[in-house]
Design an enzyme around this catalytic site. Structure first.
Site, mmCIF file in Angstrom:
data_model
loop_
_atom_site.group_PDB
_atom_site.id
_atom_site.type_symbol
_atom_site.label_atom_id
_atom_site.label_comp_id
_atom_site.label_asym_id
_atom_site.label_seq_id
_atom_site.Cartn_x
_atom_site.Cartn_y
_atom_site.Cartn_z
ATOM 1 N N GLY A 61 -9.558 4.805 9.427
ATOM 2 C CA GLY A 61 -10.750 5.005 10.259
ATOM 3 C C GLY A 61 -11.944 5.360 9.402
ATOM 4 O O GLY A 61 -11.802 5.940 8.316
ATOM 5 N N ASP B 180 0.839 -1.196 0.000
ATOM 6 C CA ASP B 180 0.000 0.000 0.000
ATOM 7 C C ASP B 180 0.878 1.252 0.000
ATOM 8 O O ASP B 180 0.632 2.207 -0.751
ATOM 9 C CB ASP B 180 -0.925 -0.013 1.215
ATOM 10 C CG ASP B 180 -1.892 1.163 1.224
ATOM 11 O OD1 ASP B 180 -2.643 1.306 0.240
ATOM 12 O OD2 ASP B 180 -1.886 1.927 2.198
ATOM 13 N N LYS C 31 1.286 4.365 -2.849
ATOM 14 C CA LYS C 31 1.194 5.788 -2.501
ATOM 15 C C LYS C 31 2.476 6.532 -2.870
ATOM 16 O O LYS C 31 2.441 7.675 -3.336
ATOM 17 C CB LYS C 31 0.895 5.933 -1.010
ATOM 18 C CG LYS C 31 -0.506 5.465 -0.636
ATOM 19 C CD LYS C 31 -0.705 5.443 0.876
ATOM 20 C CE LYS C 31 -2.118 4.970 1.212
ATOM 21 N NZ LYS C 31 -2.327 4.783 2.667
#
Length: 244
Positions: free
Chosen positions: A117, A11, A15
């Site tokens: 979140g 991941d 990015k």
């Protein structure tokens, strides 16, 4: 349920490719990013970092530099690193992420906030949808323009300080032999910590922090150490940022 994308740095590598493309104006894809995860990091490594007044963080780093001909070259990499406790990235914990920027004229900047979140993720997705809907209704877009494939700089050319652990056999002159191998490959020792090995054969467990050195030189040294009869095993090798 499957944390591999996070734990092994996939991941973060994706990015890093996006950030490098936007920041440097050359097309970088995830496959261009050197990637190492954190699964090899042990509790002993984290404890050693604390003794050196550091913490261990998984970092995604993108750099732009000029070669001898003045051409821009890009390096993008993801790997765990030891970070001094007084570095701003050392305080980033839990679900928080940070982007730390170094520039010749602007000095240092850091952007900090939650990277995971329900509410933070929903906010980011909704913002993208609003932008897309607005562009669609106005028949506009925000293109980057045309850009070629990145001129990549190999990980072997990158310089860094390193944390390195070795298990050495119990024999007189072993440390001198190891120091000679460091010297042959241009690797300078910044600090060293020695403790008794926890094996029946005895010997010593030695922790090194090096000065900044070329990745290629360190790789060649590790190969020689791995073949040496005085080295029982080569342990963790980790980059260290924020030290020369």
């Amino acid at each position: 349920r499957d944390p591999t994308a996070d734990v092994e740095g996939f991941d973060a590598a994706a990015k890093a490719a996006i950030i490098a493309t936007i920041a440097f104006g050359q097309s970088v894809v995830a496959g261009d990013v050197h990637r190492e995860g954190i699964s090899s990091i042990s509790a002993a490594d984290i404890a050693a970092a604390a003794r050196f007044d550091m913490v261990v963080k998984l970092l995604a780093i993108t750099e732009s530099s000029a070669d001898e001909d003045g051409n821009t070259r890009i390096n993008a990499r993801v790997h765990p690193a030891m970070v001094p406790n007084d570095h701003p990235l050392a305080s980033v914990r839990g679900s928080f992420n940070a982007v730390f920027i170094e520039g010749e004229a602007l000095d240092d900047l850091m952007f900090y906030g939650r990277g995971a979140g329900g509410t933070p993720t929903a906010s980011a997705v909704l913002g993208d949808l609003i932008d897309a809907a607005g562009n669609f209704s106005r028949n506009t877009a925000a293109p980057f323009g045309s850009m070629g494939r990145a001129n990549l700089r190999s990980i072997d050319e990158v310089r860094s300080a390193f944390y390195l652990t070795l298990d050495l056999i119990d024999r007189a002159g072993v440390l001198a032999t190891v120091a000679e191998m460091f010297g042959r490959h241009g690797v300078s020792i910044r600090s060293m910590e020695q403790v008794a090995a926890s094996t029946p054969e005895g010997g010593a467990h030695v922790v090194f922090i090096t000065h900044s050195t070329a990745e290629s030189g360190l790789t060649a040294m590790l190969d020689e150490l791995g073949r040496s009869e005085v080295v029982a095993s080569v342990g963790t090798v980790m980059r260290v940022i924020g030290v020369e």
